[in-house]
Design a protein around this motif. Structure first.
Motif, short mmCIF file in Angstrom:
data_model
loop_
_atom_site.label_atom_id
_atom_site.label_comp_id
_atom_site.label_asym_id
_atom_site.label_seq_id
_atom_site.Cartn_x
_atom_site.Cartn_y
_atom_site.Cartn_z
N SER A 1 17.69 3.69 -5.46
CA SER A 1 17.66 3.48 -4.01
C SER A 1 17.00 2.14 -3.73
CB SER A 1 16.88 4.61 -3.33
OG SER A 1 15.50 4.50 -3.61
N ARG A 2 16.73 1.91 -2.46
CA ARG A 2 16.03 0.69 -2.07
C ARG A 2 14.52 0.84 -2.22
NH1 ARG A 2 16.48 -0.57 3.32
NH2 ARG A 2 16.88 1.58 3.83
N ALA A 3 14.09 2.00 -2.71
CA ALA A 3 12.65 2.22 -2.91
C ALA A 3 12.10 1.20 -3.89
CB ALA A 3 12.39 3.63 -3.41
N VAL A 4 10.87 0.80 -3.65
CA VAL A 4 10.18 -0.18 -4.48
C VAL A 4 8.91 0.48 -5.01
CG1 VAL A 4 8.91 -2.38 -4.40
CG2 VAL A 4 11.09 -2.15 -3.19
N VAL A 5 8.62 0.23 -6.27
CA VAL A 5 7.40 0.74 -6.89
C VAL A 5 6.37 -0.39 -6.94
CG1 VAL A 5 6.41 1.69 -9.02
CG2 VAL A 5 8.72 2.39 -8.28
N ILE A 6 5.17 -0.11 -6.46
CA ILE A 6 4.08 -1.07 -6.56
C ILE A 6 3.38 -0.80 -7.89
CG2 ILE A 6 1.93 -1.90 -5.52
CD1 ILE A 6 2.99 -0.66 -2.85
N THR A 7 3.33 -1.80 -8.73
CA THR A 7 2.73 -1.65 -10.06
C THR A 7 1.20 -1.73 -9.95
OG1 THR A 7 2.73 -4.02 -10.53
CG2 THR A 7 4.74 -2.78 -11.11
N PRO A 8 0.48 -1.32 -11.00
CA PRO A 8 -0.98 -1.51 -10.98
C PRO A 8 -1.36 -2.98 -10.77
CG PRO A 8 -0.39 0.04 -12.70
CD PRO A 8 0.91 -0.52 -12.16
N LYS A 9 -0.62 -3.88 -11.41
CA LYS A 9 -0.86 -5.31 -11.21
C LYS A 9 -0.65 -5.68 -9.74
CE LYS A 9 0.71 -9.83 -12.87
NZ LYS A 9 1.66 -10.54 -13.75
N GLY A 10 0.37 -5.09 -9.13
CA GLY A 10 0.66 -5.34 -7.73
C GLY A 10 -0.42 -4.82 -6.81
N SER A 11 -0.94 -3.63 -7.11
CA SER A 11 -2.04 -3.08 -6.30
C SER A 11 -3.24 -4.01 -6.32
CB SER A 11 -2.43 -1.69 -6.83
OG SER A 11 -1.41 -0.77 -6.58
N ARG A 12 -3.55 -4.55 -7.50
CA ARG A 12 -4.67 -5.50 -7.61
C ARG A 12 -4.39 -6.78 -6.82
NH1 ARG A 12 -4.29 -3.51 -12.84
NH2 ARG A 12 -3.22 -5.39 -13.56
N ALA A 13 -3.16 -7.29 -6.95
CA ALA A 13 -2.80 -8.53 -6.24
C ALA A 13 -2.82 -8.33 -4.73
CB ALA A 13 -1.42 -9.01 -6.70
N LEU A 14 -2.31 -7.19 -4.26
CA LEU A 14 -2.32 -6.92 -2.82
C LEU A 14 -3.74 -6.85 -2.28
CD1 LEU A 14 0.55 -4.28 -2.62
CD2 LEU A 14 0.61 -6.63 -1.73
N LEU A 15 -4.63 -6.25 -3.04
CA LEU A 15 -6.02 -6.16 -2.61
C LEU A 15 -6.69 -7.53 -2.64
CD1 LEU A 15 -8.32 -4.35 -1.67
CD2 LEU A 15 -8.83 -3.88 -4.07
N GLU A 16 -6.46 -8.27 -3.71
CA GLU A 16 -7.10 -9.58 -3.88
C GLU A 16 -6.55 -10.63 -2.92
OE1 GLU A 16 -6.66 -13.08 -7.11
OE2 GLU A 16 -7.25 -11.14 -7.94
N LYS A 17 -5.25 -10.70 -2.79
CA LYS A 17 -4.64 -11.80 -2.05
C LYS A 17 -4.37 -11.47 -0.57
CE LYS A 17 -2.69 -13.54 -6.31
NZ LYS A 17 -3.82 -14.39 -6.57
N PHE A 18 -4.10 -10.17 -0.27
CA PHE A 18 -3.77 -9.78 1.09
C PHE A 18 -4.84 -8.89 1.73
CE2 PHE A 18 0.25 -10.99 -0.73
CZ PHE A 18 0.95 -11.56 0.32
N ARG A 19 -5.78 -8.43 0.91
CA ARG A 19 -6.83 -7.51 1.35
C ARG A 19 -6.25 -6.23 1.96
NH1 ARG A 19 -11.12 -10.85 4.57
NH2 ARG A 19 -9.25 -11.59 5.60
N ILE A 20 -5.24 -5.69 1.26
CA ILE A 20 -4.64 -4.42 1.70
C ILE A 20 -4.53 -3.47 0.51
CG2 ILE A 20 -3.34 -5.40 3.62
CD1 ILE A 20 -0.84 -5.38 1.84
N GLU A 21 -4.57 -2.19 0.83
CA GLU A 21 -4.35 -1.13 -0.15
C GLU A 21 -3.25 -0.22 0.37
OE1 GLU A 21 -7.92 0.48 -2.44
OE2 GLU A 21 -8.82 -0.18 -0.54
N ILE A 22 -2.30 0.07 -0.49
CA ILE A 22 -1.22 0.98 -0.13
C ILE A 22 -1.43 2.25 -0.94
CG2 ILE A 22 1.28 1.32 0.01
CD1 ILE A 22 0.32 -1.09 1.64
N ALA A 23 -1.71 3.35 -0.27
CA ALA A 23 -2.00 4.62 -0.98
C ALA A 23 -0.74 5.28 -1.48
CB ALA A 23 -2.75 5.55 -0.04
#
Length: 134
Positions: free
Chosen positions: A112-134
């Motif tokens: 599908s069009r679903a996207v998986v956020i990887t562990p590396k992505g979770s770290r990058a989102l927190l570090e660069k965007f200051r967001i967490e996606i649960a």
């Protein structure tokens, strides 16, 4: 909105991110002054150009992918049908999406069009965007 939890969490909308991921990234870009939205248009700010460069996105690509010649809008809000808030469309949204896939922050779902956020992505989102996606 979609019943599938993964589709609500992160998906693509054409060539940009949508769902909780797309809305959260857009919110961070707005909060930090990297983009500005009116009701139907968007603007990539000078600060936003610098931020994209820091991420490793060639800002010169914007001139090629979002120009008057190509007819592509550089930056605009796109109403998210599951979150009922805007996510980022246009050339900037596509570049951020492509960058996240290339960096291994996200990967495409199998069917599908679903996207998986990887562990590396979770770290990058927190570090660069200051967001967490649960």
């Amino acid at each position: 909105g979609p019943k599938d939890a993964q589709m609500r969490k992160a998906r693509t909308c054409y060539d940009h991110f949508a769902g909780q991921l797309g809305v959260a990234m857009t919110g961070a870009l707005l909060r930090e002054g990297h983009i500005e939205f009116s009701s139907d248009a968007g603007l990539l700010t000078e600060k936003g150009h610098g931020f994209l460069g820091e991420l490793g996105i060639e800002v010169d690509q914007l001139a090629q992918s979002g120009t008057r010649r190509s007819g592509r809008v550089l930056c605009r809000p796109c109403l998210d049908w599951s979150e009922r808030r805007p996510h980022l469309a246009g050339a900037v949204g596509a570049l951020l999406c492509n960058h996240a896939f290339a960096q291994g922050w996200t990967r495409r779902g199998a069917q599908s069009r679903a996207v998986v956020i990887t562990p590396k992505g979770s770290r990058a989102l927190l570090e660069k965007f200051r967001i967490e996606i649960a």
